[in-house]
Scaffold this motif. Structure first.
Motif, PDB file in Angstrom:
ATOM      1  N   THR A 222       0.796  -0.990   0.140  1.00 43.64           N
ATOM      2  CA  THR A 222      -0.036  -0.018  -0.200  1.00 43.64           C
ATOM      3  C   THR A 222       0.839   1.186   0.209  1.00 43.64           C
ATOM      4  N   ALA A 223       2.105   1.234   0.660  1.00 40.89           N
ATOM      5  CA  ALA A 223       2.867   2.335   1.205  1.00 40.89           C
ATOM      6  C   ALA A 223       3.584   2.654  -0.404  1.00 40.89           C
ATOM      7  N   LEU A 225       2.313   2.078  -3.571  1.00 43.47           N
ATOM      8  CA  LEU A 225       1.343   2.557  -4.465  1.00 43.47           C
ATOM      9  C   LEU A 225       1.257   4.197  -3.974  1.00 43.47           C
ATOM     10  N   GLN A 226       1.356   4.317  -2.568  1.00 41.55           N
ATOM     11  CA  GLN A 226       1.273   5.788  -2.388  1.00 41.55           C
ATOM     12  C   GLN A 226       2.390   6.640  -2.785  1.00 41.55           C
ATOM     13  N   ALA A 227       3.557   5.866  -2.811  1.00 45.86           N
ATOM     14  CA  ALA A 227       4.724   6.676  -3.311  1.00 45.86           C
ATOM     15  C   ALA A 227       5.148   6.639  -4.653  1.00 45.86           C
ATOM     16  N   GLU A 267      -7.290  -1.466  -6.813  1.00 41.22           N
ATOM     17  CA  GLU A 267      -7.545  -2.271  -5.474  1.00 41.22           C
ATOM     18  C   GLU A 267      -7.380  -3.872  -5.773  1.00 41.22           C
TER      19      GLU A 267
END
Length: 314
Positions: A222-223, A225-227, A267
């Motif tokens: 998840t991190a 993807l956010q980065a 997702e």
């Protein structure tokens, strides 16, 4: 499990830090390098690719600036980087570290690379490009089952060992037997001398609790993807490279490419990418347990104290 530890009073020729993905290897290697004037040498088959910093969780530029880092992001994604090429590059990094009086710290999760370092390489000669290209063309044209049937004629032992859907390994085994006239297993029995014999190194495997590890893998995906991992994968996909190349099969890359094609939601791609990574971590535990028993299994919270006791001993 037991593991390789140099004799009393001897600083190891190198420290080898292995473990499953997301187990904290990079942070441990960085702390050790800062404490012991070390150089961190990548031993991960995906972190060598310059196209994949985020999706492979490579050290950040700020982390790389703290101590010398070698073999990170040095290879283009269009290259099929082999264990032999890794050992050649690692030999150069090792010589550089020794010349500078620094402690070489090899860190990563690729068991084959560690095995090549400590056990030597099989003597498989390079496969001519025309043979490789012909096999890959037939793989795309005729499908993996046809190649598996052909492999069964030339190398029945390899065909029996490989699942009929294992595209990469079937293609590799067929390439070798067609190019050399000898089964792949024959070549594996002829190894070169190891770059780092096990008796002279400190080797540990970070054995994190499985459930805690899987939770960390999910959170890290998840991190990533956010980065910006999706943008990174989009840039890679835009190059139109052979999907059989190692960089194209990095965990999370195929699923995110499917999202970019409109086949999956982001997702759904994240769920698949994280699940693939968890499955890989499970295989890492099994591989190191059976293939490299000389690695000492250490809990991550005990690893720093263990290394300090070995490297700082009088």
């Amino acid at each position: 499990m037991s593991g390789a530890v140099p004799e009393q009073g001897q600083r190891p020729a190198a420290v080898l830090i292995a473990g499953p993905t997301a187990s904290g290897k990079s942070a441990l290697a960085l702390r050790l390098a800062q404490a012991c004037d070390g150089v961190v040498i990548n031993t991960d088959s995906m972190q060598v690719y310059r196209d994949l910093r985020i999706i492979t969780a490579r050290p950040t530029p700020a982390e790389e600036a703290l101590v010398p880092h070698r073999l990170y992001g040095t290879v283009d994604a269009a290259v099929n980087f082999s264990a032999g090429a890794f050992v050649e590059a690692a030999a150069g990094a090792l010589a550089e570290a020794r010349a500078a009086g620094r402690l070489p710290i090899f860190i990563g999760g690729t068991g084959l690379y560690f095995k090549a370092l400590t056990r030597g390489l099989s003597a498989v000669p390079p496969v001519p490009a025309e043979v490789r290209d012909a096999v890959r063309l037939r793989l795309d044209r005729d499908g993996v089952l046809a190649l598996h049937a052909e492999l069964a004629r030339y190398d029945p032992a390899a065909a029996d060992r490989l699942a009929p859907v294992d595209r990469s390994r079937i293609a590799r085994a067929l390439e070798v037997v067609l190019a050399t006239g000898r089964p792949l297993a024959d070549w594996h029995g002829e190894a070169s001398p190891p770059l780092l014999p096990p008796d002279g190194v400190t080797a540990l495997f970070l054995a994190l609790d499985r459930e805690a590890l899987y939770a960390r893998i999910d959170a890290r995906f998840t991190a990533m993807l956010q980065a910006g991992a999706l943008d990174e994968v989009a840039a890679l996909a835009a190059r139109g490279l052979d999907p059989l190349l190692p960089a194209m099969k990095a965990h999370g890359v195929p699923a995110l490419i499917r999202h970019l094609r409109g086949e999956l939601s982001v997702e759904e791609a994240a769920v698949i990418g994280a699940a693939d990574t968890r499955h890989y971590a499970k295989r890492q535990f099994t591989w190191f347990r059976h293939q490299l028993p000389e690695f000492r299994w250490v809990k991550p919270e005990e690893a720093s104290a263990f290394l300090h006791s070995v490297i700082m001993r009088p």
